[in-house]
Design an enzyme around this catalytic site. Structure first.
Site, PDB file in Angstrom:
ATOM      1  N   ARG A   1       0.859  -1.191   0.000  1.00  0.00           N
ATOM      2  CA  ARG A   1       0.000   0.000   0.000  1.00  0.00           C
ATOM      3  C   ARG A   1       0.886   1.229   0.000  1.00  0.00           C
ATOM      4  O   ARG A   1       2.116   1.128   0.053  1.00  0.00           O
ATOM      5  CB  ARG A   1      -1.034  -0.013   1.136  1.00  0.00           C
ATOM      6  CG  ARG A   1      -0.671  -0.692   2.404  1.00  0.00           C
ATOM      7  CD  ARG A   1       0.479  -0.100   3.151  1.00  0.00           C
ATOM      8  NE  ARG A   1       0.324   1.325   3.360  1.00  0.00           N
ATOM      9  CZ  ARG A   1       1.304   2.158   3.590  1.00  0.00           C
ATOM     10  NH1 ARG A   1       2.563   1.725   3.650  1.00  0.00           N
ATOM     11  NH2 ARG A   1       1.104   3.445   3.762  1.00  0.00           N
TER      12      ARG A   1
ATOM     13  N   GLN B   1      -1.475   2.005  10.058  1.00  0.00           N
ATOM     14  CA  GLN B   1      -0.216   2.126   9.314  1.00  0.00           C
ATOM     15  C   GLN B   1       0.857   2.829  10.145  1.00  0.00           C
ATOM     16  O   GLN B   1       2.047   2.568   9.974  1.00  0.00           O
ATOM     17  CB  GLN B   1      -0.428   2.901   8.008  1.00  0.00           C
ATOM     18  CG  GLN B   1      -1.216   2.178   6.937  1.00  0.00           C
ATOM     19  CD  GLN B   1      -2.691   2.497   6.999  1.00  0.00           C
ATOM     20  OE1 GLN B   1      -3.234   2.798   8.064  1.00  0.00           O
ATOM     21  NE2 GLN B   1      -3.370   2.440   5.874  1.00  0.00           N
TER      22      GLN B   1
ATOM     23  N   ASP C   1      -1.931  10.948  -1.584  1.00  0.00           N
ATOM     24  CA  ASP C   1      -2.387   9.956  -2.564  1.00  0.00           C
ATOM     25  C   ASP C   1      -2.780  10.602  -3.876  1.00  0.00           C
ATOM     26  O   ASP C   1      -2.728   9.979  -4.929  1.00  0.00           O
ATOM     27  CB  ASP C   1      -3.555   9.155  -1.993  1.00  0.00           C
ATOM     28  CG  ASP C   1      -3.028   8.213  -0.920  1.00  0.00           C
ATOM     29  OD1 ASP C   1      -2.893   8.669   0.234  1.00  0.00           O
ATOM     30  OD2 ASP C   1      -2.690   7.060  -1.254  1.00  0.00           O
TER      31      ASP C   1
HETATM   32  O1  MRU Z   1      -4.374   3.170   2.407  1.00  0.00           O
HETATM   33  P1  MRU Z   1      -2.902   3.374   2.241  1.00  0.00           P
HETATM   34  O2  MRU Z   1      -2.098   2.748   3.325  1.00  0.00           O
HETATM   35  O3  MRU Z   1      -2.449   2.967   0.851  1.00  0.00           O
HETATM   36  O4  MRU Z   1      -2.708   4.939   2.366  1.00  0.00           O
HETATM   37  C1  MRU Z   1      -1.426   5.478   2.285  1.00  0.00           C
HETATM   38  C2  MRU Z   1      -1.372   6.932   2.516  1.00  0.00           C
HETATM   39  O5  MRU Z   1      -2.358   7.589   2.735  1.00  0.00           O
HETATM   40  C3  MRU Z   1      -0.022   7.558   2.374  1.00  0.00           C
HETATM   41  O6  MRU Z   1       0.092   8.665   3.223  1.00  0.00           O
HETATM   42  C4  MRU Z   1       0.163   8.031   0.928  1.00  0.00           C
HETATM   43  O7  MRU Z   1      -0.090   6.998   0.031  1.00  0.00           O
HETATM   44  C5  MRU Z   1       1.519   8.563   0.680  1.00  0.00           C
HETATM   45  S1  MRU Z   1       2.715   7.270   0.668  1.00  0.00           S
HETATM   46  C6  MRU Z   1       4.234   7.856   0.234  1.00  0.00           C
END
Ligand code: MRU
Length: 345
Positions: free
Chosen positions: A45, A196, A237
């Site tokens: 992820r 996370q 994202d």
């Molecule tokens: O749901 P996820 O774990 O994929 O979300 C990740 C995030 O929101 C991160 O902050 C984002 O992808 C930036 S990663 C360099």
């Protein structure tokens, strides 16, 4: 050192992030369908990591196409791309990576040599992996210049080596500052519901011996108000043309709290996260995930059976709360319409 993702002859190897921090398990995904499922299930992820993994999934799928018929070859290729595109809707790096793979595919398809075509798409995926690490290092150097010599930095979710091909975006800035000799103390939000921050950010910073204090999401305001945070750094994202930032749910609350407490709020993201085709945050699709992530911790229920749950995975922080956006090409400030357009050009 761990490897978030890797291309091998057997397929795409991913560090299973669902099992961290208690188990460090690597799994091979041998078909493009398996890679797509791994992205959906969050084995891997983080926006840049999703993009590079999808590119490898496409390369894997193309490698396994067995037909001499050009029409069928293209049909199969498009099915591979569509399958990967249907995994997670918010991180624009996924769609950016797929478009880049399509470009290389069609450039090479016209020569009619499928062996060469398969090699070209594989090379492109590997190139994206290498570029991602390099640009994170550049972004880190640029971003580190914004941090005081001694700083207490709050971060949310995981924007580290685990969320990229290596080094990280927000955590890349932190790593670069530490490498330059800054004395940093990181505060990591646990980041409900997928944790996370607790499971991934705490794990990778601890491995790097960067001082990190884990807090629950609802403690952030208290720490800011009591003068114990000097700046906030998060990843993204998708960043709209006007500088609105989609990132992990809870980011918006942090940004508002940071403004209220006169604390700079920085976003670190590669230019592949800039989506100039999306005018503002209102048009960014927000992924809704299973309620099970909220009602359970692993297999254990923590809420009454049958309860209604909402689980948006991301929120949008309006540009007015963002002090600066750090990219590998430079640092953008308000007015973002102009500064982001220049960086993307
Ligand atoms: O749901 P996820 O774990 O994929 O979300 C990740 C995030 O929101 C991160 O902050 C984002 O992808 C930036 S990663 C360099």
């Amino acid at each position: 050192m761990f490897k978030t993702l890797e291309w091998t002859e057997a397929g795409v190897v991913l560090l299973d992030q669902r099992k961290l921090p208690t188990e460090e398990v690597y799994q091979v995904f041998g078909t493009y369908q398996e890679v797509a499922q791994a992205i959906k299930d969050m084995v891997v992820r983080g926006a840049p990591a999703i993009g590079v993994t999808a590119a490898m999934g496409i390369a894997l799928g193309v490698k396994q196409i067995e037909t001499a018929d050009p029409v069928v070859f293209v049909q199969k290729f498009l099915l591979i791309c569509d399958t990967l595109a249907a995994t997670r809707p918010t991180a624009v790096n996924l769609f950016w990576a797929i478009e880049r793979m399509k470009k290389v595919f069609y450039e090479n398809f016209k020569h009619g040599d499928f062996t060469r075509l398969k090699r070209a798409v594989e090379d492109e995926a590997l190139q994206m992996q290498q570029e991602d690490v390099e640009l994170n290092r550049r972004m880190g150097q640029l971003g580190a210049s914004l941090l005081p010599q001694k700083a207490r930095v709050l971060t949310h979710c995981n924007a580290g080596a685990l969320a990229t091909a290596g080094y990280g975006t927000a955590l890349g800035v932190i790593r670069a500052a530490v490498e330059q000799g800054n004395s940093l103390q990181v505060f990591a939000d646990e980041t409900r519901p997928f944790l996370q921050g607790a499971r991934l950010t705490a794990w990778e910073l601890q491995k790097d011996q960067i001082p990190v204090t884990l807090i629950t999401d609802n403690m952030a305001g208290h720490f800011m108000k009591s003068g114990r945070i000097d700046c906030v750094i998060v990843g993204a994202d998708r960043i709209a043309a006007n500088g609105d930032v989609a990132n992990k749910i809870g980011t918006y609350s942090l940004a508002v709290l940071a403004k209220e407490n006169s604390i700079p709020f920085y976003v670190a993201a590669p230019t592949s996260t800039l989506d100039l085709n999306t005018p503002s945050g209102e048009q960014i699709p927000i992924e809704q995930r299973s309620g099970q992530e909220v009602t359970h911790i692993k297999e254990t229920p923590i809420a009454p059976h049958g309860i209604d749950v909402a689980n948006p995975a991301f929120d949008v922080t309006p540009n007015r709360y963002v002090t600066a956006i750090i990219t590998e090409r430079g640092i953008a400030k308000s007015p973002y319409d102009e500064s982001l357009r220049k960086l993307k050009a």
